[in-house]
Scaffold this motif. Structure first.
Motif, PDB file in Angstrom:
ATOM      1  N   VAL A 103       1.722   7.239  -8.738  1.00  0.00           N
ATOM      2  CA  VAL A 103       1.701   5.779  -8.614  1.00  0.00           C
ATOM      3  C   VAL A 103       0.567   5.398  -7.661  1.00  0.00           C
ATOM      4  O   VAL A 103       0.773   5.313  -6.451  1.00  0.00           O
ATOM      5  CB  VAL A 103       3.052   5.237  -8.096  1.00  0.00           C
ATOM      6  CG1 VAL A 103       3.035   3.720  -8.063  1.00  0.00           C
ATOM      7  CG2 VAL A 103       4.210   5.752  -8.944  1.00  0.00           C
ATOM      8  N   TYR A 156      -4.477  -6.620  -6.097  1.00  0.00           N
ATOM      9  CA  TYR A 156      -4.215  -5.196  -6.255  1.00  0.00           C
ATOM     10  C   TYR A 156      -3.851  -4.892  -7.705  1.00  0.00           C
ATOM     11  O   TYR A 156      -3.543  -5.786  -8.484  1.00  0.00           O
ATOM     12  CB  TYR A 156      -3.101  -4.721  -5.319  1.00  0.00           C
ATOM     13  CG  TYR A 156      -1.742  -5.302  -5.599  1.00  0.00           C
ATOM     14  CD1 TYR A 156      -0.838  -4.655  -6.436  1.00  0.00           C
ATOM     15  CD2 TYR A 156      -1.337  -6.506  -5.021  1.00  0.00           C
ATOM     16  CE1 TYR A 156       0.419  -5.183  -6.691  1.00  0.00           C
ATOM     17  CE2 TYR A 156      -0.085  -7.041  -5.265  1.00  0.00           C
ATOM     18  CZ  TYR A 156       0.779  -6.370  -6.105  1.00  0.00           C
ATOM     19  OH  TYR A 156       2.019  -6.899  -6.349  1.00  0.00           O
ATOM     20  N   THR A 207       1.103   9.685  -4.790  1.00  0.00           N
ATOM     21  CA  THR A 207       0.439   8.388  -4.746  1.00  0.00           C
ATOM     22  C   THR A 207      -0.901   8.528  -4.049  1.00  0.00           C
ATOM     23  O   THR A 207      -1.171   9.543  -3.386  1.00  0.00           O
ATOM     24  CB  THR A 207       1.309   7.334  -4.024  1.00  0.00           C
ATOM     25  OG1 THR A 207       0.703   6.046  -4.184  1.00  0.00           O
ATOM     26  CG2 THR A 207       1.457   7.640  -2.549  1.00  0.00           C
ATOM     27  N   THR A 264      -2.090  -1.396 -10.199  1.00  0.00           N
ATOM     28  CA  THR A 264      -1.497  -0.074 -10.230  1.00  0.00           C
ATOM     29  C   THR A 264      -1.350   0.376 -11.683  1.00  0.00           C
ATOM     30  O   THR A 264      -1.542  -0.419 -12.610  1.00  0.00           O
ATOM     31  CB  THR A 264      -0.131  -0.054  -9.512  1.00  0.00           C
ATOM     32  OG1 THR A 264       0.309   1.309  -9.368  1.00  0.00           O
ATOM     33  CG2 THR A 264       0.906  -0.855 -10.272  1.00  0.00           C
ATOM     34  N   ILE A 307       5.876  -1.810  -5.122  1.00  0.00           N
ATOM     35  CA  ILE A 307       5.759  -1.392  -6.522  1.00  0.00           C
ATOM     36  C   ILE A 307       7.060  -0.705  -6.904  1.00  0.00           C
ATOM     37  O   ILE A 307       7.412   0.337  -6.346  1.00  0.00           O
ATOM     38  CB  ILE A 307       4.568  -0.438  -6.743  1.00  0.00           C
ATOM     39  CG1 ILE A 307       3.263  -1.133  -6.366  1.00  0.00           C
ATOM     40  CG2 ILE A 307       4.539   0.038  -8.200  1.00  0.00           C
ATOM     41  CD1 ILE A 307       2.052  -0.236  -6.424  1.00  0.00           C
ATOM     42  N   LEU A 351      -2.366   2.920  -5.938  1.00  0.00           N
ATOM     43  CA  LEU A 351      -2.584   1.513  -5.617  1.00  0.00           C
ATOM     44  C   LEU A 351      -4.081   1.303  -5.446  1.00  0.00           C
ATOM     45  O   LEU A 351      -4.728   2.009  -4.667  1.00  0.00           O
ATOM     46  CB  LEU A 351      -1.857   1.116  -4.335  1.00  0.00           C
ATOM     47  CG  LEU A 351      -2.071  -0.334  -3.892  1.00  0.00           C
ATOM     48  CD1 LEU A 351      -1.386  -1.305  -4.855  1.00  0.00           C
ATOM     49  CD2 LEU A 351      -1.564  -0.548  -2.477  1.00  0.00           C
TER      50      LEU A 351
END
Length: 120
Positions: free
Chosen positions: A105, A114, A7, A116, A92, A107
């Motif tokens: 993933v 936001y 991430t 994603t 999420i 952000l």
């Protein structure tokens, strides 16, 4: 190929990586009960220092990343005066279907929203 979960967090309002964001990784069970797997923090590049999961840790199922963005966003003068931030914790939920795939993933966050997507 060994699969992994990664991430990163980008601050869209600054166009920069978001540093020192706390992230919790949860595994969800059949009844939506949650088990905390680990807690990490983003580094100066808005990434975590190593994959959240890799190889045999990549058990198929449903997971949740919770990004603690409230404290980070409150550091800005325009947001610091707010008693209750609009965004505090951003969850999420996503599925892992294979131990051999890379799941990224990201952000993208700003004080008012936001986004994603499944990255590469």
């Amino acid at each position: 190929m060994e699969g992994k979960l990664t991430t990163h967090v980008l601050d869209l309002s600054k166009g920069l990586p978001a540093k020192e964001i706390k992230i919790d990784l949860w595994r969800l069970g059949d009844q939506e009960e949650r088990s905390l797997i680990k807690t990490v923090f983003t580094n100066g590049d808005g990434r975590v220092d190593s994959p959240l999961l890799r190889g045999e840790e990549m058990n198929p199922g449903e997971y949740e990343l919770v990004f603690h963005v409230g404290e980070y966003l409150s550091q800005e003068p325009l947001n610091a005066a707010a008693q209750l931030p609009f965004l505090n914790k951003v969850p999420i939920r996503f599925g892992i279907g294979s131990q051999e795939e890379h799941y990224h993933v990201p952000l993208l966050v700003a004080p008012g929203g936001y986004s994603t997507y499944r990255g590469s």
